[in-house]
Design an enzyme around this catalytic site. Structure first.
Site, short mmCIF file in Angstrom:
data_model
loop_
_atom_site.label_atom_id
_atom_site.label_comp_id
_atom_site.label_asym_id
_atom_site.label_seq_id
_atom_site.Cartn_x
_atom_site.Cartn_y
_atom_site.Cartn_z
N PRO A 200 4.71 127.74 106.46
CA PRO A 200 4.62 128.00 107.91
C PRO A 200 4.69 129.49 108.20
O PRO A 200 5.53 130.21 107.66
CB PRO A 200 5.85 127.26 108.46
CG PRO A 200 6.11 126.17 107.47
CD PRO A 200 5.76 126.77 106.13
N GLU A 201 3.78 129.96 109.03
CA GLU A 201 3.72 131.39 109.34
C GLU A 201 4.52 131.69 110.61
O GLU A 201 5.13 130.81 111.22
CB GLU A 201 2.26 131.83 109.43
CG GLU A 201 1.52 131.49 108.13
CD GLU A 201 0.19 132.19 107.95
OE1 GLU A 201 -0.01 133.29 108.51
OE2 GLU A 201 -0.67 131.64 107.23
N ARG B 226 -1.14 133.90 95.65
CA ARG B 226 -1.77 133.10 96.69
C ARG B 226 -3.28 133.33 96.67
O ARG B 226 -3.75 134.35 96.20
CB ARG B 226 -1.21 133.48 98.08
CG ARG B 226 0.29 133.36 98.21
CD ARG B 226 0.79 131.93 98.09
NE ARG B 226 0.27 131.08 99.14
CZ ARG B 226 0.81 131.00 100.36
NH1 ARG B 226 1.88 131.72 100.66
NH2 ARG B 226 0.29 130.18 101.26
N LYS C 253 9.33 134.86 109.42
CA LYS C 253 9.45 133.48 108.97
C LYS C 253 10.90 132.99 108.94
O LYS C 253 11.18 131.91 108.42
CB LYS C 253 8.81 133.33 107.59
CG LYS C 253 7.33 133.72 107.57
CD LYS C 253 6.74 133.64 106.17
CE LYS C 253 5.29 134.11 106.17
NZ LYS C 253 4.67 134.03 104.82
#
Length: 322
Positions: free
Chosen positions: A2-3, A311, A52
């Site tokens: 989640p950003e 990523r 975050k």
């Protein structure tokens, strides 16, 4: 993961439904029993987010600090006064969109919530449960869940870069200086929470494309004006994410056939339509994210994908040249 926009929505939802309420705090899983006991029975006074990181403040000067990580998520429920998302966090749902559950119905005479009988039995590994008379929130799978002091919360904040959703005076210059002091690739720096707090893999790919920036450009080679423009674009799209509950980085002309068939006039009509009529499907919400092997929406060059800082990075090699 989640950003920042999701965590900001979490903070807003906690403030709306639990602000000023005395909470029962428990750890059905058992791994957070000691931390829960320090908060149990106390009033939640504020909910805040930076990047975050989520901070829930209590009236005994302690703070529940949560970082969802890759797999963390909150689920919610309650009576008819408990409004908002039923789930925020991982795993990501189609189009990054949150889910919503109908609140319990009021009973026929308006005397209360006949359909709400308190929190359900915990399901799965619930790290922490927060409950009040109006509803409950369960946390599962978080990377960080700890009870800390206000001073310890300040120490966490001191390690983080500026948050675009705060956008305080001087943050743009601080971000530019953070970039220019590093030789690492720009795409790697945007994922470094000490450089900028809250940007994740989706925003990283999308804002670099929107600004036509080479993801492999060293941070030290980014001119200050370009860094400030990048900051302003991150501020813009992340605030949109807070409003929309999902990440949308393409303009309306990509959302449906309204703009594709009729050029500028069609795009203008699409922009004027209610969002409910043009809301983009997942495939239309982004420029390059998860579009590797497909033609760039702007130049038709094939979108590429590579691994960077663990990523997947997506970019257009034509539009995003140094």
């Amino acid at each position: 993961m989640p950003e920042g926009h999701s965590v900001r929505r979490l903070a807003r939802q906690f403030g709306d439904v639990f602000g000023g309420r005395r909470l029962s705090v428990s750890s059905p899983q058992g791994r957070f029993s000691a931390g829960a006991a320090l908060l149990d029975g106390h009033r939640m006074t504020a909910a805040d987010a930076h990047g975050k990181h989520l901070f829930l403040h209590f009236d005994n000067a302690l703070v529940l600090h949560v970082h969802l990580g890759l797999y963390g998520a909150w689920s919610f429920g309650g009576d008819s006064t408990f409004t908002g998302s039923s789930s925020i966090g991982a795993p990501r749902r189609i189009g990054e969109q949150e889910t919503f559950a109908a609140a319990a119905d009021d009973d026929a005479d308006g005397g209360g919530d006949a359909g709400y009988a308190g929190p359900p039995a915990p399901v799965g590994a619930v790290r922490v449960r927060l409950a009040a008379s109006n509803g409950w929130a369960d946390l599962r799978g978080a990377t960080t869940c700890e009870t800390i002091t206000a001073a310890e919360a300040d120490a966490v904040l001191a390690r983080l870069g500026p948050d675009p959703l705060r956008n305080l005076r001087g943050d743009a210059g601080r971000f530019a200086a953070n970039l220019q002091g590093r030789k690492a690739p720009l795409a790697a720096l945007l994922m470094d929470q000490k450089i900028i707090a809250g940007v994740g893999n989706v925003y990283r790919a999308e804002v670099l494309f929107r600004r036509r920036l080479d993801p492999w450009l060293p941070g030290s080679d980014v001119p200050e004006p370009a860094a400030r423009r990048l900051w302003r674009d991150v501020v813009s799209v992340m605030n949109d994410g807070v409003s929309d509950g999902r990440i949308i980085t393409t303009p309306p002309k990509y959302w449906s056939d309204h703009g594709k068939a009729a050029g500028r006039a069609g795009a203008a009509r699409a922009a004027a339509l209610p969002k409910s009529e043009t809301y983009p499907a997942r495939d239309n919400a982004h420029f390059v994210y998860k579009r590797d092997g497909l033609p760039c929406r702007v130049c038709r060059t094939t979108v590429l994908m590579s691994e960077l800082v663990g990523r997947k990075l997506y970019w257009c090699p034509s539009c995003q040249q140094s």
